[in-house]
Scaffold this active site. Structure first.
Site, PDB file in Angstrom:
ATOM      1  CE  LYS A  53      -3.866  -0.017   2.964  1.00  0.00           C
ATOM      2  NZ  LYS A  53      -4.828  -0.170   3.986  1.00  0.00           N
TER       3      LYS A  53
HETATM    4  C1  E4P Z   1      -8.377   0.748   4.298  1.00  0.00           C
HETATM    5  O1  E4P Z   1      -7.746  -0.162   3.395  1.00  0.00           O
HETATM    6  C2  E4P Z   1      -8.388   1.296   5.457  1.00  0.00           C
HETATM    7  O2  E4P Z   1      -7.012   0.766   5.940  1.00  0.00           O
HETATM    8  C3  E4P Z   1      -9.326   1.859   5.975  1.00  0.00           C
HETATM    9  O3  E4P Z   1     -10.784   1.203   5.085  1.00  0.00           O
HETATM   10  C4  E4P Z   1      -9.510   2.800   6.156  1.00  0.00           C
HETATM   11  O4  E4P Z   1     -10.967   2.979   6.986  1.00  0.00           O
HETATM   12  P1  E4P Z   1     -11.679   4.296   8.841  1.00  0.00           P
HETATM   13  O5  E4P Z   1     -11.767   5.295   7.453  1.00  0.00           O
HETATM   14  O6  E4P Z   1     -12.348   4.244   9.193  1.00  0.00           O
HETATM   15  O7  E4P Z   1     -10.696   4.839   9.346  1.00  0.00           O
END
Ligand code: E4P
Length: 295
Positions: free
Chosen positions: A115
């Site tokens: 990522k």
């Molecule tokens: C995805 O890869 C992220 O880790 C995640 O969905 C972020 O979610 P949040 O906005 O609830 O922190």
């Protein structure tokens, strides 16, 4: 697999940093396609938390080893949508530094996705990665221009690239995050190399909305998948309408569609977004909260 478990076309990913949650969702849904992690989620892992609350502060190397251990436990529990592992980056981290981390993280498990943040340096690192057959997930995506840049920057990839629009965080500021998912799906050609991984999913209605849009993948916290299972795995029918309302029932502001030419050089898209900046700041803060002050 249990025939009473209805599965959407969208792949099921658990958003979290605790393998026990992945196991729980797997036992309810029969199979989990993948997992997404990030520095905030790793800092909330029960073992990391108990170490930190007993006074232990990790060095950067120990923290990375801990992340690796968690990812290696999750990897065999999930399918071909893989485990997304996030590089540690702040505003001084350049693409070469991100790529060096990404290369190491990609070697941790056979189903890794690295990522990178949706920034100029993150996209440069993604380009270097796809050229070396390292699978990538571009995270903290909040605009169609960013998604267009992801598409254009990773054109050379021979395998699917993920882009992660964060719908819940747009909802949090009154914008209809589901519109962003819909706009990206409409903009991308159906057989394109970038797959939409709907992220920041907060509730069942979000899930049904992304299923209805046929996002290729959806990542949600265990509690959302548990709610889905408790309601007997609902899927949206042809009459499903996503309302797009906030917690007080007010309509969220629509996000208009932009007509963008995906053949443009990726650097020509406006990829700046306040929520991407805030997201990086939050990840850095959560990462640092587990580290020794001097590390
Ligand atoms: C995805 O890869 C992220 O880790 C995640 O969905 C972020 O979610 P949040 O906005 O609830 O922190």
């Amino acid at each position: 697999m249990d025939a009473s478990i209805r599965r959407p076309k969208t792949k099921i990913l658990v958003d979290g940093g605790d393998p026990q949650e992945t196991l729980r969702v797997k036992s309810l849904t029969g199979a989990v396609d993948g997992q997404t992690t990030n520095p905030t989620l790793i800092s909330k892992n029960p073992e990391v938390r108990s170490e930190v609350s007993s006074g232990h502060k990790f060095t950067s190397r120990e923290e990375l080893d801990e992340y690796k251990k968690i990812v290696q436990t999750i990897s065999p529990l999930v399918g071909d949508a893989g485990v997304s592992i996030e590089v540690f980056s702040d505003f001084n981290t350049n693409a070469e530094e991100m790529f060096a981390q990404g290369k190491e993280m990609f070697s941790w498990v056979p189903n890794a996705y690295v990522k990178y943040p949706c920034t100029h340096e993150g996209l440069r690192a993604a380009q270097m990665s796809v050229d070396q057959a390292i699978r990538v997930n571009i995270t903290l995506c909040f605009s169609q221009q960013q998604a267009a840049a992801v598409y254009a920057a990773t054109k050379r990839s021979k395998q699917p690239v993920y882009v992660s629009p964060f719908l819940g965080r747009l909802d949090d500021r009154g914008e209809n995050g589901m519109d962003l998912v819909a706009n990206i799906k409409k903009m991308y050609p159906g057989d394109g190399h970038v797959h939409v991984l709907a992220a920041s999913i907060r509730h069942l209605d979000h899930l049904l909305g992304v299923f209805a849009l046929q996002a290729e993948l959806a990542t949600a916290p265990a509690k959302v998948w548990e709610e889905w299972a408790a309601k007997s795995f609902p899927l949206p029918g042809s009459d499903f309408v996503y309302e797009g309302r906030d917690q007080s029932g007010n309509r969220l502001r629509p996000i208009p569609y932009e007509s963008l030419d995906l053949s443009r050089p990726w650097e020509t898209f406006d990829i700046r977004h306040e929520l991407t900046t805030k997201g990086i700041q939050q990840f850095v803060a959560d990462y640092k909260s587990t580290l020794k002050q001097s590390a």
